[in-house]
Design an enzyme around this catalytic site. Structure first.
Site, PDB file in Angstrom:
ATOM      1  N   GLY A  39      43.068  20.632  64.640  1.00 55.53           N
ATOM      2  CA  GLY A  39      44.118  20.334  65.606  1.00 55.53           C
ATOM      3  C   GLY A  39      44.634  21.564  66.331  1.00 55.53           C
ATOM      4  O   GLY A  39      44.209  22.692  66.063  1.00 55.53           O
TER       5      GLY A  39
ATOM      6  N   TYR B  43      58.017   8.772  63.291  1.00 56.85           N
ATOM      7  CA  TYR B  43      57.373  10.078  63.087  1.00 56.85           C
ATOM      8  C   TYR B  43      58.394  11.102  62.592  1.00 56.85           C
ATOM      9  O   TYR B  43      58.135  11.849  61.637  1.00 56.85           O
ATOM     10  CB  TYR B  43      56.749  10.546  64.406  1.00 56.85           C
ATOM     11  CG  TYR B  43      56.147  11.930  64.369  1.00 56.85           C
ATOM     12  CD1 TYR B  43      54.906  12.154  63.779  1.00 56.85           C
ATOM     13  CD2 TYR B  43      56.815  13.018  64.927  1.00 56.85           C
ATOM     14  CE1 TYR B  43      54.344  13.419  63.745  1.00 56.85           C
ATOM     15  CE2 TYR B  43      56.262  14.291  64.904  1.00 56.85           C
ATOM     16  CZ  TYR B  43      55.023  14.491  64.307  1.00 56.85           C
ATOM     17  OH  TYR B  43      54.481  15.742  64.268  1.00 56.85           O
TER      18      TYR B  43
ATOM     19  N   ARG C 267      62.466  22.418  79.536  1.00 56.27           N
ATOM     20  CA  ARG C 267      61.727  22.383  78.276  1.00 56.27           C
ATOM     21  C   ARG C 267      61.283  23.792  77.886  1.00 56.27           C
ATOM     22  O   ARG C 267      61.098  24.656  78.739  1.00 56.27           O
ATOM     23  CB  ARG C 267      60.483  21.486  78.389  1.00 56.27           C
ATOM     24  CG  ARG C 267      60.772  20.006  78.602  1.00 56.27           C
ATOM     25  CD  ARG C 267      61.348  19.335  77.384  1.00 56.27           C
ATOM     26  NE  ARG C 267      61.561  17.907  77.580  1.00 56.27           N
ATOM     27  CZ  ARG C 267      62.681  17.384  78.080  1.00 56.27           C
ATOM     28  NH1 ARG C 267      63.685  18.161  78.441  1.00 56.27           N
ATOM     29  NH2 ARG C 267      62.802  16.064  78.205  1.00 56.27           N
TER      30      ARG C 267
END
Length: 313
Positions: A14, A137, A210
């Site tokens: 990942g 999650y 962000r």
């Protein structure tokens, strides 16, 4: 950690795990352990127990998780809470039962309350309601944090938890349906350049802010914490500064070399106005992010160009 210490990187394919693996290799660690999900299903307690008994790792980086964007979290909430709880529970418990020396658990800043003040401090955990779209999650990740804390308290283990901000980099997900904003924009601007499109459309007003951390910086921070930090308190990992989505679009446009315009579809949602983590704790320990957004965007785009045939399905 000794250079020949047996180190298990869970989730090595990942975005996060691959960066940790590259970092360890570049620092001269020679006894690295990893398995694909086909070779070892971390949701299966029996398989995980057998793996730990046979391999006896000394250190564990727990970067394996089921992850996805808003659409995936909304459509498969049961999968997200179940799979993440199983992965964490199996790896953390097997680590204890096989006397590993230290474990680093990777969470996410989505553990913080939806309406928490900015920047997000570590002690805001469990002070309010979560963002509904990724609550399953987030609850799984919070359970992982509390599991590490509880094992430390009851068994005297040395398990630590790190909370990275928004990530991007090598091995990112560039699928427009399921990726996060930065890789999605890199791909959109690239495809617009390829087709000589007159403009690229971005969602919302472009005003939300962000924070973005390059995956190699995260890996550097993880190794730093593994070697320099012990304690039950979680640690944020971030840059400590954010950027408006509109400005991000301009930077990506420049990196890609797209010469058209940017249009904003203001009928689409903006999401949370701001999401920034407080990095006072990790900075005071002696670590700071070093890869600038401009440098990171260049690196991420070059990786995308080399690997885009595998990432544009």
């Amino acid at each position: 950690m000794r250079k020949d210490a047996k180190i298990y990187v869970a989730g090595h394919r990942g975005l996060v795990g691959s960066a940790i693996l590259r970092k360890l290799q570049s620092e001269g660690f020679t006894n690295l352990l990893y398995r694909t999900s086909k070779e070892l299903d971390l949701r299966d307690k029996g398989q995980v127990s057998q793996f730990f008994q046979e391999e006896k790792p000394e250190f564990v980086f727990l970067a394996a998780a089921k992850v996805g964007g808003i659409v995936a979290n909304n459509e498969y909430p049961a999968d997200f809470i179940r799979d993440n709880l199983l992965i964490q529970t199996n790896v953390i418990d097997a680590s204890y039962r096989n006397n590993i020396e230290k474990l680093l658990f990777l969470g996410s800043t989505c553990i913080y309350p939806k309406m928490a003040p900015q920047p997000l401090k570590e002690d805001y955990l469990l002070t309010g309601e979560l963002e509904p779209t990724n609550e399953p999650y987030a609850i799984a990740k919070i359970a992982g944090i509390k599991m590490c804390e509880s094992y430390n308290r009851q068994y005297g283990t040395k398990y630590i938890s790190a909370m990275p901000t928004n990530l991007y980099g090598e091995n990112d997900n560039f699928d427009l349906q399921s990726s996060h904003v930065l890789p999605a924009l890199l791909r959109k601007f690239h495809e617009a350049k390829e087709t000589n499109a007159p403009y690229v459309e971005m969602w919302g007003t472009g005003t939300p802010k962000r924070e973005f951390l390059y995956s190699d910086d995260l890996a550097d921070a993880c190794l730093f914490l593994m070697e320099n930090y012990e304690g039950n308190e979680i640690v944020n990992i971030g840059v400590g500064e954010d950027i408006a989505i509109k400005e991000l679009g301009e930077k990506i446009k420049a990196v890609v070399g797209f010469e058209g315009d940017i249009h904003f579809d203001t009928t689409k949602p903006d999401g949370t106005p701001r999401k920034l983590v407080d990095v006072t704790k990790i900075n005071s320990l002696g670590w700071k992010a070093s890869i600038t957004l401009e440098e990171g965007l260049q690196k991420a785009y070059q990786w995308f160009l080399k690997n885009k045939l595998n990432n544009t399905n």
